[in-house]
Scaffold this motif. Structure first.
Motif, mmCIF file in Angstrom:
data_model
loop_
_atom_site.group_PDB
_atom_site.id
_atom_site.type_symbol
_atom_site.label_atom_id
_atom_site.label_comp_id
_atom_site.label_asym_id
_atom_site.label_seq_id
_atom_site.Cartn_x
_atom_site.Cartn_y
_atom_site.Cartn_z
ATOM 1 N N LYS A 61 2.362 1.985 -3.440
ATOM 2 C CA LYS A 61 1.462 2.639 -4.392
ATOM 3 C C LYS A 61 1.456 4.156 -4.201
ATOM 4 O O LYS A 61 1.210 4.897 -5.141
ATOM 5 C CB LYS A 61 0.040 2.108 -4.223
ATOM 6 N N LYS A 62 1.733 4.592 -2.989
ATOM 7 C CA LYS A 62 1.679 6.034 -2.680
ATOM 8 C C LYS A 62 3.010 6.748 -2.882
ATOM 9 O O LYS A 62 3.026 7.903 -3.303
ATOM 10 C CB LYS A 62 1.231 6.248 -1.226
ATOM 11 N N VAL A 63 4.119 6.073 -2.561
ATOM 12 C CA VAL A 63 5.420 6.762 -2.586
ATOM 13 C C VAL A 63 6.404 6.186 -3.587
ATOM 14 O O VAL A 63 7.468 6.764 -3.807
ATOM 15 C CB VAL A 63 6.065 6.797 -1.174
ATOM 16 N N THR A 122 7.877 2.138 -5.326
ATOM 17 C CA THR A 122 8.295 0.811 -4.880
ATOM 18 C C THR A 122 9.598 0.836 -4.091
ATOM 19 O O THR A 122 9.662 0.362 -2.963
ATOM 20 C CB THR A 122 8.457 -0.101 -6.114
ATOM 21 N N ALA A 144 0.837 -1.205 0.000
ATOM 22 C CA ALA A 144 0.000 0.000 0.000
ATOM 23 C C ALA A 144 0.872 1.256 0.000
ATOM 24 O O ALA A 144 0.602 2.216 -0.732
ATOM 25 C CB ALA A 144 -0.934 -0.013 1.213
ATOM 26 N N LEU A 145 1.931 1.250 0.803
ATOM 27 C CA LEU A 145 2.850 2.385 0.837
ATOM 28 C C LEU A 145 3.530 2.556 -0.525
ATOM 29 O O LEU A 145 3.720 3.682 -0.995
ATOM 30 C CB LEU A 145 3.894 2.200 1.941
ATOM 31 N N ALA A 159 9.262 2.922 -0.874
ATOM 32 C CA ALA A 159 8.553 2.228 0.211
ATOM 33 C C ALA A 159 9.468 1.194 0.873
ATOM 34 O O ALA A 159 9.439 1.035 2.095
ATOM 35 C CB ALA A 159 7.294 1.547 -0.331
#
Length: 144
Positions: free
Chosen positions: A28-30, A32, A25-26, A35
């Protein structure tokens, strides 16, 4: 005592599954790799605090050990990165069944040859059957 070790291992396995989902999930936000770095940095900070407050070993002695003994960190980084990449594509369960299958195959080879100073435990038909059943589980989990 063995029961406690089994419980600790079970909780660690639970944590690995949760960690894979959180890191994906992280990712997807920051990103690969980013994260993976965040995950390792937070883990490193936690371990540093544990060493400072509870450590009883000699951390600097790691520098004088054979260099292959330092590969654990590299393998850990690969593991976290692989989780961040694979979980969004095939799901936590499929990824972890594949990870477990890889762990069992590698550990069977390590045990069989007594690698890394471990006790030598020969491969027998039970262990081979376990590997075959894991391969079947991987097929069933990954199959659409």
């Amino acid at each position: 005592m063995n029961g406690l070790m089994l419980l600790l291992s079970l909780v660690a396995g639970f944590g690995v599954a949760v960690q894979a989902g959180i890191n994906a999930a992280l990712g997807k936000k920051v990103g690969t790799i980013e994260a993976s770095l965040v995950s390792f940095a937070i883990g490193t900070l936690c371990l540093l605090l544990l060493v400072i407050f509870f450590g009883k070993g000699n951390l600097l002695a790691a520098l004088s050990q054979p260099k292959w003994m330092l590969l654990g960190g590299l393998l850990g980084a690969y593991y976290v990165l692989a989780m961040v990449l694979a979980v969004p594509k095939i799901g936590v369960a499929s990824v972890l069944v594949a990870v477990i299958a890889g762990q069992i195959i590698a550990s069977t080879v390590i045990d069989h040859f007594g690698l890394f100073g471990s006790r030598q435990i020969p491969v027998d038909w039970r262990r081979l059957l376990g590997i075959a059943l894991l391969a079947a589980a991987l097929f069933l989990f990954y199959r659409k």
